[in-house]
Design a protein around this motif. Sequence first.
Motif, PDB file in Angstrom:
ATOM      1  N   LYS A 291       0.890  -1.254  -0.038  1.00  0.00           N
ATOM      2  CA  LYS A 291      -0.075   0.004  -0.009  1.00  0.00           C
ATOM      3  C   LYS A 291       0.939   1.285   0.126  1.00  0.00           C
ATOM      4  O   LYS A 291       0.300   2.397   0.015  1.00  0.00           O
ATOM      5  N   THR A 292       2.035   0.997   0.231  1.00  0.00           N
ATOM      6  CA  THR A 292       3.102   2.279   0.368  1.00  0.00           C
ATOM      7  C   THR A 292       3.642   2.364  -0.944  1.00  0.00           C
ATOM      8  O   THR A 292       3.779   3.449  -1.487  1.00  0.00           O
ATOM      9  N   ALA A 293       4.315   1.192  -1.568  1.00  0.00           N
ATOM     10  CA  ALA A 293       5.189   1.450  -2.962  1.00  0.00           C
ATOM     11  C   ALA A 293       4.547   0.107  -3.796  1.00  0.00           C
ATOM     12  O   ALA A 293       4.198  -0.763  -3.454  1.00  0.00           O
ATOM     13  N   ALA A 294       4.504   0.486  -5.009  1.00  0.00           N
ATOM     14  CA  ALA A 294       4.305  -0.353  -6.040  1.00  0.00           C
ATOM     15  C   ALA A 294       4.984  -1.609  -6.187  1.00  0.00           C
ATOM     16  O   ALA A 294       4.407  -2.779  -6.439  1.00  0.00           O
ATOM     17  N   ASP A 295       6.150  -1.530  -5.872  1.00  0.00           N
ATOM     18  CA  ASP A 295       7.055  -2.678  -5.816  1.00  0.00           C
ATOM     19  C   ASP A 295       8.132  -2.382  -4.979  1.00  0.00           C
ATOM     20  O   ASP A 295       8.535  -1.419  -4.389  1.00  0.00           O
ATOM     21  N   CYS A 296       9.019  -3.767  -4.509  1.00  0.00           N
ATOM     22  CA  CYS A 296      10.226  -3.506  -3.745  1.00  0.00           C
ATOM     23  C   CYS A 296      11.152  -4.503  -4.517  1.00  0.00           C
ATOM     24  O   CYS A 296      10.960  -5.731  -4.962  1.00  0.00           O
ATOM     25  N   GLU A 297      12.545  -4.355  -4.327  1.00  0.00           N
ATOM     26  CA  GLU A 297      13.416  -5.393  -4.581  1.00  0.00           C
ATOM     27  C   GLU A 297      13.715  -6.225  -3.580  1.00  0.00           C
ATOM     28  O   GLU A 297      12.943  -6.179  -2.635  1.00  0.00           O
ATOM     29  N   ASP A 298      14.139  -7.513  -3.710  1.00  0.00           N
ATOM     30  CA  ASP A 298      14.255  -8.442  -2.985  1.00  0.00           C
ATOM     31  C   ASP A 298      15.761  -8.582  -2.812  1.00  0.00           C
ATOM     32  O   ASP A 298      16.723  -7.893  -3.390  1.00  0.00           O
ATOM     33  N   ARG A 299      16.155  -9.408  -2.015  1.00  0.00           N
ATOM     34  CA  ARG A 299      17.860  -9.441  -1.658  1.00  0.00           C
ATOM     35  C   ARG A 299      18.465  -9.892  -2.913  1.00  0.00           C
ATOM     36  O   ARG A 299      19.520  -9.610  -3.017  1.00  0.00           O
ATOM     37  N   PHE A 300      18.015 -10.677  -3.767  1.00  0.00           N
ATOM     38  CA  PHE A 300      18.742 -11.173  -4.877  1.00  0.00           C
ATOM     39  C   PHE A 300      18.747 -10.010  -5.967  1.00  0.00           C
ATOM     40  O   PHE A 300      19.740  -9.948  -6.491  1.00  0.00           O
ATOM     41  N   HIS A 301      18.120  -9.128  -5.914  1.00  0.00           N
ATOM     42  CA  HIS A 301      18.262  -7.830  -6.788  1.00  0.00           C
ATOM     43  C   HIS A 301      19.451  -7.166  -6.325  1.00  0.00           C
ATOM     44  O   HIS A 301      20.492  -6.980  -6.939  1.00  0.00           O
ATOM     45  N   GLN A 302      19.613  -7.184  -5.124  1.00  0.00           N
ATOM     46  CA  GLN A 302      20.617  -6.240  -4.189  1.00  0.00           C
ATOM     47  C   GLN A 302      22.106  -7.332  -4.495  1.00  0.00           C
ATOM     48  O   GLN A 302      23.193  -6.562  -4.895  1.00  0.00           O
ATOM     49  N   VAL A 629      20.530 -25.548 -13.350  1.00  0.00           N
ATOM     50  CA  VAL A 629      21.499 -24.481 -13.419  1.00  0.00           C
ATOM     51  C   VAL A 629      20.916 -23.529 -12.701  1.00  0.00           C
ATOM     52  O   VAL A 629      19.792 -23.129 -12.582  1.00  0.00           O
ATOM     53  N   LEU A 630      21.625 -22.775 -12.003  1.00  0.00           N
ATOM     54  CA  LEU A 630      21.300 -21.970 -11.035  1.00  0.00           C
ATOM     55  C   LEU A 630      22.420 -20.959 -10.254  1.00  0.00           C
ATOM     56  O   LEU A 630      23.541 -21.549 -10.364  1.00  0.00           O
ATOM     57  N   THR A 631      21.891 -19.770  -9.675  1.00  0.00           N
ATOM     58  CA  THR A 631      23.142 -19.017  -9.054  1.00  0.00           C
ATOM     59  C   THR A 631      23.435 -19.751  -7.492  1.00  0.00           C
ATOM     60  O   THR A 631      22.552 -20.382  -7.227  1.00  0.00           O
ATOM     61  N   PHE A 632      24.602 -19.251  -7.105  1.00  0.00           N
ATOM     62  CA  PHE A 632      24.992 -19.591  -6.031  1.00  0.00           C
ATOM     63  C   PHE A 632      23.991 -19.432  -4.656  1.00  0.00           C
ATOM     64  O   PHE A 632      23.660 -20.219  -3.686  1.00  0.00           O
ATOM     65  N   TYR A 633      23.498 -18.396  -4.903  1.00  0.00           N
ATOM     66  CA  TYR A 633      22.408 -17.732  -3.715  1.00  0.00           C
ATOM     67  C   TYR A 633      20.864 -18.709  -3.846  1.00  0.00           C
ATOM     68  O   TYR A 633      20.474 -18.732  -2.611  1.00  0.00           O
ATOM     69  N   ALA A 655      33.692 -13.392  -4.298  1.00  0.00           N
ATOM     70  CA  ALA A 655      33.428 -14.965  -4.634  1.00  0.00           C
ATOM     71  C   ALA A 655      33.866 -15.690  -3.588  1.00  0.00           C
ATOM     72  O   ALA A 655      33.388 -17.012  -3.580  1.00  0.00           O
ATOM     73  N   GLY A 656      34.473 -15.474  -2.421  1.00  0.00           N
ATOM     74  CA  GLY A 656      34.889 -16.204  -1.516  1.00  0.00           C
ATOM     75  C   GLY A 656      33.798 -17.218  -0.746  1.00  0.00           C
ATOM     76  O   GLY A 656      33.439 -18.521  -0.747  1.00  0.00           O
ATOM     77  N   GLN A 657      32.746 -16.677  -0.472  1.00  0.00           N
ATOM     78  CA  GLN A 657      31.373 -16.999   0.474  1.00  0.00           C
ATOM     79  C   GLN A 657      30.566 -17.849  -0.892  1.00  0.00           C
ATOM     80  O   GLN A 657      30.094 -18.740  -0.683  1.00  0.00           O
ATOM     81  N   ALA A 658      30.688 -17.228  -2.267  1.00  0.00           N
ATOM     82  CA  ALA A 658      30.156 -17.825  -3.421  1.00  0.00           C
ATOM     83  C   ALA A 658      30.593 -19.181  -3.656  1.00  0.00           C
ATOM     84  O   ALA A 658      29.919 -20.352  -3.809  1.00  0.00           O
ATOM     85  N   LYS A 659      31.810 -19.388  -3.444  1.00  0.00           N
ATOM     86  CA  LYS A 659      32.687 -20.613  -3.965  1.00  0.00           C
ATOM     87  C   LYS A 659      32.379 -21.635  -2.941  1.00  0.00           C
ATOM     88  O   LYS A 659      32.259 -22.580  -3.009  1.00  0.00           O
ATOM     89  N   TYR A 660      32.417 -21.284  -1.652  1.00  0.00           N
ATOM     90  CA  TYR A 660      32.071 -21.948  -0.395  1.00  0.00           C
ATOM     91  C   TYR A 660      30.821 -22.721  -0.630  1.00  0.00           C
ATOM     92  O   TYR A 660      30.606 -23.843  -0.455  1.00  0.00           O
ATOM     93  N   ILE A 661      29.605 -21.837  -0.833  1.00  0.00           N
ATOM     94  CA  ILE A 661      28.414 -22.233  -0.823  1.00  0.00           C
ATOM     95  C   ILE A 661      28.139 -23.263  -2.098  1.00  0.00           C
ATOM     96  O   ILE A 661      27.564 -24.463  -1.864  1.00  0.00           O
TER      97      ILE A 661
END
Length: 676
Positions: A291-302, A629-633, A655-661
Amino acid sequence: MAKKDGILFLEEVKEKIEARIEELSLVIEEGRKDIASMQEYYWENYTEMDEYGYENYDNQQALLRQASANNDKTELLHRFQKMKDSPFFGRVDFLYEGEDEAETFYIGIGNFAEKAGSVPLIYDWRAPVSGLFYDFDIGPASYEAPAGLIAGEIEAKWQYKIRGGKMIYGFESDMMIDDEILKQELGSNSDVRLKNIVRTIQKEQNAVIRNTKDKILVIQGAAGSGKTSIALHRIAYLLYHDRKNLKSSNVLILSPNSVFADYISHILPELGEENIQEMSFDIFAYKELKKTAADCEDRFHQIERQIERRDPAEEKRSREKQSEYFVGLVEGFLAELEDRLMDIRDIEFKGMQKSEQEIITLFYCKFQHVPLLARMHAVMEYFVDEYETLYQKEISEEERELLEEQFMKMYVTRDLYEIYNWLMEEAGYLCLPGVPYEKRMLAYEDVYPMLYLKHRLDGTKARKNIKHLVIDEMQDYSYLQYVILEGMFSCKMTILGDKAQTIDHESRDVMKFLPKIFGKNTRKIIMNKSYRNTVEIARYAGKTAGVNDIDLFERHGKEVTEEILSSFDEAVQHVKENLHIAEEEFETAAVITMTEWEAKVICRKLKETGVQVSYIDRDSTTFRKGLSVLTFYMAKGLEFDQVFGVSEMWGTEFAGQAKYICATRALHELYMYDIK
């Protein structure tokens, strides 16, 4: 002899299960006939039922009772049908103190007795006596029963694997759960579903599952330590032991995404319980702010934006807005907002008046504890009650709406977006664009700060129907998000995660601030033993993130393959050459990338070469066999037989966290391809 006893018992109990199934089927069929007959009677006679409705009500209640009884019997029938495949997996011969002969307990997914109310032939894995199987070797042992501590001695323990009603193996073990059985279970192929672990629960896992004392239980576990399985088995245990007060509908899990929710959705039904509610906190926030904004980013956008063009100023600002410091800023802002937000004036309605001073007294004194944006409504209701009492006349809905409009005009604005910009200006941050509603798009850094401000201004409505909250991937929640959750839920919680798997360029240990938010009685349990990966994969993963305190289960496999390649086309060729899905050697495999763009490119190229592939993104809802096929997150919480890490960004700071995941998703084989 005991193995033969196990086989004989299996045949005996299968016959008895089959007999119960036949008996229940007949009862259910009779119940269906009764329901049909009752419905027919009702529709033929309801017009002639007594005018006060007693007969009508009695007939409806009788119909509901019969339908409910039939549903309960149908659920029991389904459980017995499942039990036919594998009735039990363990056996304990326990000699009670003061007795001469040991008693035998067979342990399975659920209780089974020849007749309702009689002594079980098979005990539910959650029953008190089943703790003997998980917690003790042969020798002195005890378990906590409703009557108190029961002591004695385990004379023998057996472990079984039964599939399709056939005994695959059964052997005596003097260990709690034999390592060979554990190796067989862990060495088997991955599935499109998280495995239930009732056959292989370890002693330290069992202590967590059977914990009923701690209100806030935090499990800090290494990748592959079984955190999610343990949390779900704990919920199944709590549901079993507190059926009067806790139902599946009273449990909520905050999961990272819909694919993960699908991946774990079968666990509770397998354990004899109904499935539980699941949601993403980002989706919840979007619904709260629509009701405040038409849309919001999610964590993946960031995340995508940070990887593509790292902006230190944005990262610093985002961290600040999620911090304890920012919560203090909001509280200071709210303390001064009352005067700025209000333009209080006289009210007159059908001969009744309230002066500006009288309304000020009501607003700032009588209703000072009501949240600010809800407070004037409380003042209006007070005015309405006073009018109706004085004039002995009820105000119509139309009049109430006109009156409410007058009271609401005393707010300078009720637009949360505008009020948030006042906060941004006061705190020295850039304000959000002054655009109409349909053009408002909240950046992720503003989503939870605005949600917190909304809850403080409107009042957080406690979700009283939720009596247990499960928070998975706890390391990805900020201080501010936990403050919001603490305000929303006053229930017991199971919070789990791995600080090394933060979706960021550095790890985050939320245990540094959780006790401050939830209280000093927050209980932390560390689980550093990893069961998922082979030793070779686990050691490689540890090096990528500087994690060196993990206790590895000794299961060996192929060495990790690392190669530098010149293009995505070359990477696709390597994936095809090493993929063993087609030969049915493995059931699941994944190509895991850093960015969404990379995932889309590789998915397209694989399809062009004729490879069957599933693409997983934030809108996906199912987890399938074969190659994904997918991203690390998006891969967090999932596991695959083979993993191919492919990116041209493996050398970047993020990349450090991404490679570990990425690496810790692999059960058997890991290939890391760096595109240069």
